[in-house]
Design a protein around this motif. Structure first.
Motif, PDB file in Angstrom:
ATOM      1  N   LEU A   1      26.399   5.080   9.868  1.00  0.00           N
ATOM      2  CA  LEU A   1      27.455   6.085   9.957  1.00  0.00           C
ATOM      3  C   LEU A   1      27.961   6.227  11.387  1.00  0.00           C
ATOM      4  CD1 LEU A   1      26.058   8.848   7.557  1.00  0.00           C
ATOM      5  CD2 LEU A   1      28.133   7.500   7.217  1.00  0.00           C
ATOM      6  N   TRP A   2      27.026   6.444  12.329  1.00  0.00           N
ATOM      7  CA  TRP A   2      27.507   6.632  13.700  1.00  0.00           C
ATOM      8  C   TRP A   2      28.081   5.344  14.269  1.00  0.00           C
ATOM      9  CZ3 TRP A   2      26.168   3.743  17.790  1.00  0.00           C
ATOM     10  CH2 TRP A   2      24.891   3.201  17.899  1.00  0.00           C
ATOM     11  N   GLY A   3      27.521   4.193  13.869  1.00  0.00           N
ATOM     12  CA  GLY A   3      28.057   2.921  14.359  1.00  0.00           C
ATOM     13  C   GLY A   3      29.484   2.702  13.883  1.00  0.00           C
ATOM     14  N   SER A   4      29.754   3.030  12.609  1.00  0.00           N
ATOM     15  CA  SER A   4      31.101   2.867  12.071  1.00  0.00           C
ATOM     16  C   SER A   4      32.087   3.812  12.751  1.00  0.00           C
ATOM     17  CB  SER A   4      31.094   3.123  10.565  1.00  0.00           C
ATOM     18  OG  SER A   4      30.270   2.185   9.895  1.00  0.00           O
ATOM     19  N   ILE A   5      31.631   5.015  13.071  1.00  0.00           N
ATOM     20  CA  ILE A   5      32.513   5.978  13.752  1.00  0.00           C
ATOM     21  C   ILE A   5      32.856   5.492  15.159  1.00  0.00           C
ATOM     22  CG2 ILE A   5      32.625   8.308  14.712  1.00  0.00           C
ATOM     23  CD1 ILE A   5      30.926   9.243  12.333  1.00  0.00           C
ATOM     24  N   VAL A   6      31.826   5.140  15.923  1.00  0.00           N
ATOM     25  CA  VAL A   6      32.050   4.735  17.321  1.00  0.00           C
ATOM     26  C   VAL A   6      32.830   3.431  17.402  1.00  0.00           C
ATOM     27  CG1 VAL A   6      30.903   4.022  19.455  1.00  0.00           C
ATOM     28  CG2 VAL A   6      30.011   5.962  18.152  1.00  0.00           C
ATOM     29  N   PHE A   7      32.337   2.392  16.709  1.00  0.00           N
ATOM     30  CA  PHE A   7      33.022   1.094  16.766  1.00  0.00           C
ATOM     31  C   PHE A   7      34.403   1.182  16.121  1.00  0.00           C
ATOM     32  CE2 PHE A   7      28.504  -0.689  16.617  1.00  0.00           C
ATOM     33  CZ  PHE A   7      28.431  -0.747  17.995  1.00  0.00           C
ATOM     34  N   GLY A   8      34.505   1.967  15.047  1.00  0.00           N
ATOM     35  CA  GLY A   8      35.786   2.087  14.356  1.00  0.00           C
ATOM     36  C   GLY A   8      36.849   2.726  15.224  1.00  0.00           C
TER      37      GLY A   8
ATOM     38  N   THR B   1      19.143   6.560  17.356  1.00  0.00           N
ATOM     39  CA  THR B   1      19.862   7.391  16.393  1.00  0.00           C
ATOM     40  C   THR B   1      20.424   8.639  17.064  1.00  0.00           C
ATOM     41  OG1 THR B   1      18.398   6.618  14.624  1.00  0.00           O
ATOM     42  CG2 THR B   1      19.699   8.602  14.190  1.00  0.00           C
ATOM     43  N   VAL B   2      19.600   9.293  17.869  1.00  0.00           N
ATOM     44  CA  VAL B   2      20.051  10.495  18.589  1.00  0.00           C
ATOM     45  C   VAL B   2      21.164  10.139  19.575  1.00  0.00           C
ATOM     46  CG1 VAL B   2      19.363  12.300  20.203  1.00  0.00           C
ATOM     47  CG2 VAL B   2      17.839  11.669  18.321  1.00  0.00           C
ATOM     48  N   LEU B   3      20.961   9.062  20.336  1.00  0.00           N
ATOM     49  CA  LEU B   3      21.978   8.637  21.295  1.00  0.00           C
ATOM     50  C   LEU B   3      23.273   8.255  20.586  1.00  0.00           C
ATOM     51  CD1 LEU B   3      22.845   7.817  24.154  1.00  0.00           C
ATOM     52  CD2 LEU B   3      21.802   5.578  23.755  1.00  0.00           C
ATOM     53  N   GLY B   4      23.157   7.516  19.487  1.00  0.00           N
ATOM     54  CA  GLY B   4      24.339   7.079  18.765  1.00  0.00           C
ATOM     55  C   GLY B   4      25.140   8.232  18.190  1.00  0.00           C
ATOM     56  N   TRP B   5      24.453   9.212  17.607  1.00  0.00           N
ATOM     57  CA  TRP B   5      25.177  10.351  17.050  1.00  0.00           C
ATOM     58  C   TRP B   5      25.794  11.216  18.137  1.00  0.00           C
ATOM     59  CZ3 TRP B   5      27.434  11.526  12.762  1.00  0.00           C
ATOM     60  CH2 TRP B   5      27.036  10.892  11.598  1.00  0.00           C
TER      61      TRP B   5
ATOM     62  N   THR C   1       0.867  -1.186   0.000  1.00  0.00           N
ATOM     63  CA  THR C   1       0.000   0.000   0.000  1.00  0.00           C
ATOM     64  C   THR C   1       0.904   1.238   0.000  1.00  0.00           C
ATOM     65  OG1 THR C   1      -0.101   0.098   2.428  1.00  0.00           O
ATOM     66  CG2 THR C   1      -1.764  -1.264   1.292  1.00  0.00           C
ATOM     67  N   TRP C   2       0.265   2.384   0.130  1.00  0.00           N
ATOM     68  CA  TRP C   2       1.054   3.620   0.153  1.00  0.00           C
ATOM     69  C   TRP C   2       1.984   3.660   1.360  1.00  0.00           C
ATOM     70  CZ3 TRP C   2       0.660   6.890   4.333  1.00  0.00           C
ATOM     71  CH2 TRP C   2      -0.440   6.700   5.166  1.00  0.00           C
ATOM     72  N   THR C   3       1.649   2.909   2.426  1.00  0.00           N
ATOM     73  CA  THR C   3       2.516   2.892   3.606  1.00  0.00           C
ATOM     74  C   THR C   3       3.846   2.184   3.328  1.00  0.00           C
ATOM     75  OG1 THR C   3       1.440   0.859   4.399  1.00  0.00           O
ATOM     76  CG2 THR C   3       0.566   2.947   5.209  1.00  0.00           C
ATOM     77  N   SER C   4       3.920   1.474   2.209  1.00  0.00           N
ATOM     78  CA  SER C   4       5.172   0.804   1.866  1.00  0.00           C
ATOM     79  C   SER C   4       6.289   1.804   1.578  1.00  0.00           C
ATOM     80  CB  SER C   4       4.969  -0.100   0.646  1.00  0.00           C
ATOM     81  OG  SER C   4       4.027  -1.129   0.934  1.00  0.00           O
ATOM     82  N   PHE C   5       5.900   3.051   1.257  1.00  0.00           N
ATOM     83  CA  PHE C   5       6.917   4.083   1.031  1.00  0.00           C
ATOM     84  C   PHE C   5       7.660   4.433   2.325  1.00  0.00           C
ATOM     85  CE2 PHE C   5       4.134   4.839  -2.655  1.00  0.00           C
ATOM     86  CZ  PHE C   5       5.092   4.829  -3.667  1.00  0.00           C
ATOM     87  N   ALA C   6       7.151   3.956   3.453  1.00  0.00           N
ATOM     88  CA  ALA C   6       7.852   4.180   4.718  1.00  0.00           C
ATOM     89  C   ALA C   6       9.217   3.499   4.721  1.00  0.00           C
ATOM     90  CB  ALA C   6       7.013   3.667   5.888  1.00  0.00           C
ATOM     91  N   ALA C   7       9.427   2.562   3.798  1.00  0.00           N
ATOM     92  CA  ALA C   7      10.730   1.900   3.712  1.00  0.00           C
ATOM     93  C   ALA C   7      11.825   2.876   3.310  1.00  0.00           C
ATOM     94  CB  ALA C   7      10.663   0.750   2.709  1.00  0.00           C
ATOM     95  N   ILE C   8      11.471   3.970   2.631  1.00  0.00           N
ATOM     96  CA  ILE C   8      12.478   4.944   2.188  1.00  0.00           C
ATOM     97  C   ILE C   8      13.072   5.704   3.376  1.00  0.00           C
ATOM     98  CG2 ILE C   8      12.882   7.003   0.782  1.00  0.00           C
ATOM     99  CD1 ILE C   8      10.758   5.955  -1.152  1.00  0.00           C
ATOM    100  N   PRO C   9      12.243   6.355   4.233  1.00  0.00           N
ATOM    101  CA  PRO C   9      12.854   6.982   5.417  1.00  0.00           C
ATOM    102  C   PRO C   9      13.482   5.966   6.360  1.00  0.00           C
ATOM    103  CG  PRO C   9      10.443   7.058   5.535  1.00  0.00           C
ATOM    104  CD  PRO C   9      10.796   6.638   4.154  1.00  0.00           C
ATOM    105  N   ALA C  10      12.960   4.735   6.373  1.00  0.00           N
ATOM    106  CA  ALA C  10      13.569   3.696   7.201  1.00  0.00           C
ATOM    107  C   ALA C  10      14.989   3.392   6.727  1.00  0.00           C
ATOM    108  CB  ALA C  10      12.719   2.429   7.172  1.00  0.00           C
ATOM    109  N   LEU C  11      15.179   3.346   5.413  1.00  0.00           N
ATOM    110  CA  LEU C  11      16.510   3.101   4.861  1.00  0.00           C
ATOM    111  C   LEU C  11      17.449   4.261   5.188  1.00  0.00           C
ATOM    112  CD1 LEU C  11      18.412   1.369   3.177  1.00  0.00           C
ATOM    113  CD2 LEU C  11      17.519   2.493   1.132  1.00  0.00           C
ATOM    114  N   VAL C  12      16.927   5.486   5.125  1.00  0.00           N
ATOM    115  CA  VAL C  12      17.739   6.654   5.489  1.00  0.00           C
ATOM    116  C   VAL C  12      18.181   6.556   6.944  1.00  0.00           C
ATOM    117  CG1 VAL C  12      17.730   9.160   5.772  1.00  0.00           C
ATOM    118  CG2 VAL C  12      16.666   8.132   3.760  1.00  0.00           C
ATOM    119  N   LEU C  13      17.260   6.152   7.814  1.00  0.00           N
ATOM    120  CA  LEU C  13      17.607   5.974   9.224  1.00  0.00           C
ATOM    121  C   LEU C  13      18.684   4.913   9.408  1.00  0.00           C
ATOM    122  CD1 LEU C  13      14.348   6.183  11.404  1.00  0.00           C
ATOM    123  CD2 LEU C  13      16.412   7.573  11.578  1.00  0.00           C
TER     124      LEU C  13
END
Length: 289
Positions: A180-187, A267-271, A162-174
């Motif tokens: 990014l933050w995981g690679s910085i911290v763990f790295g 996400t906020v905590l990680g960044w 359905t149209w809610t399937s477009f929620a996968a786009i912001p989910a992918l951005v998240l």
């Protein structure tokens, strides 16, 4: 004779280094992003070099993922008594997204160690190597999404979208922001303490079993009793929420809003942790690698 000269009020003030400031941390991230021609090219070269002289190239990953998803989907569908046309899309999308999550953790912990030569010789922002890693994972994800396209047609999943399937786009951005933050911290910390990388490897293996990829929370709820109570334990796993915000829209399932709230909070905590790590240890990474 007592000197009556006035005290010197123009003493030289030594410059204070700003290498450990948030301004330099933000500047590193900004400069790294502005060098996108560099990390886009390096990420693409990583894919080409990995499959050099191979006929199918990176599509070997797509084939391997598809075969793994088919084998596990058929096996666990029979074991859990779940219809194959319902369970196989669930497993397939779960595996595709899990590969992105696990690579962000495992390869992220080695991101600076693996680029030792470039860090010491190439005058670029430290974050360039993190952007390169995440870009490479996006390319691999794009290849694996071919499996999803085939599955949409083969199992009629497109009818449930359905149209809610477009929620996968912001989910992918998240997911990318968290990669990014995981690679910085763990790295950073894995560069300083080399024991962290193998520990994360064991953690990811355990998390794969505890995350509902090969099993479903619905199956536990239907069993009732203690099995239903274990769903609450599964929800304590943060990776479950990362997986659900992108898998549910892609296979047309309903989704609770609290999954998004939890991922946004992480996400906020990680960044916050990433900026603190960049502020304090960014300048030390070249000496640690």
């Amino acid at each position: 004779m007592v000197s009556t000269a006035a005290p010197d009020t123009d003493d030289e003030v030594l410059p204070v280094s700003d290498s450990q400031t948030f301004r330099r941390a933000f500047k590193d991230l900004s400069d790294g992003f502005s060098q996108r021609e560099l990390w886009l090219s390096l990420g693409w070269q990583d894919i080409k070099q990995r499959y050099r002289r191979s006929v199918l190239g990176p599509f070997w990953i797509t084939i391997a993922t598809g075969v793994q998803a088919a084998a596990m989907g058929i096996l666990y569908s029979a074991l859990l008594d779940i219809p194959l046309d319902e369970f196989l899309p669930y497993v397939t999308v779960g595996l595709i997204v899990w590969q992105l999550i696990s690579a962000s953790i495992l390869e992220g912990s080695e991101v600076f160690v693996a680029n030792e030569g470039l860090i010491k010789q190439l005058p670029s922002a430290l974050s360039v190597h993190v952007y390169r890693l995440v870009w490479r994972q996006i390319l691999l994800l794009a290849h694996n999404m071919l499996i999803y396209v085939v599955m949409l047609v083969a199992f009629g999943v497109w009818r449930d979208l359905t149209w809610t399937s477009f929620a996968a786009i912001p989910a992918l951005v998240l997911l990318m922001l968290n990669a990014l933050w995981g690679s910085i911290v763990f790295g950073i910390f894995s560069t300083r303490y080399r024991d962290i990388a193998p520990i994360l490897g064991s953690f990811v293996l355990l998390a794969f079993v505890l995350t509902p990829i090969m099993w479903t929370t619905k199956a536990l709820e239907q069993q009732g009793g203690q099995a239903a109570e274990r769903v609450k334990l599964a929800e304590l796993n943060p990776l479950f929420h990362y997986l659900d915000i992108i898998r549910a829209p892609l296979i047309g399932e309903e989704q609770e809003a609290y999954h998004w709230y939890i991922v946004l909070a992480f996400t906020v905590l990680g960044w916050t942790l990433a900026l603190l790590a960049m502020r304090k240890y960014r300048a030390r990474v070249p000496y640690w690698v």
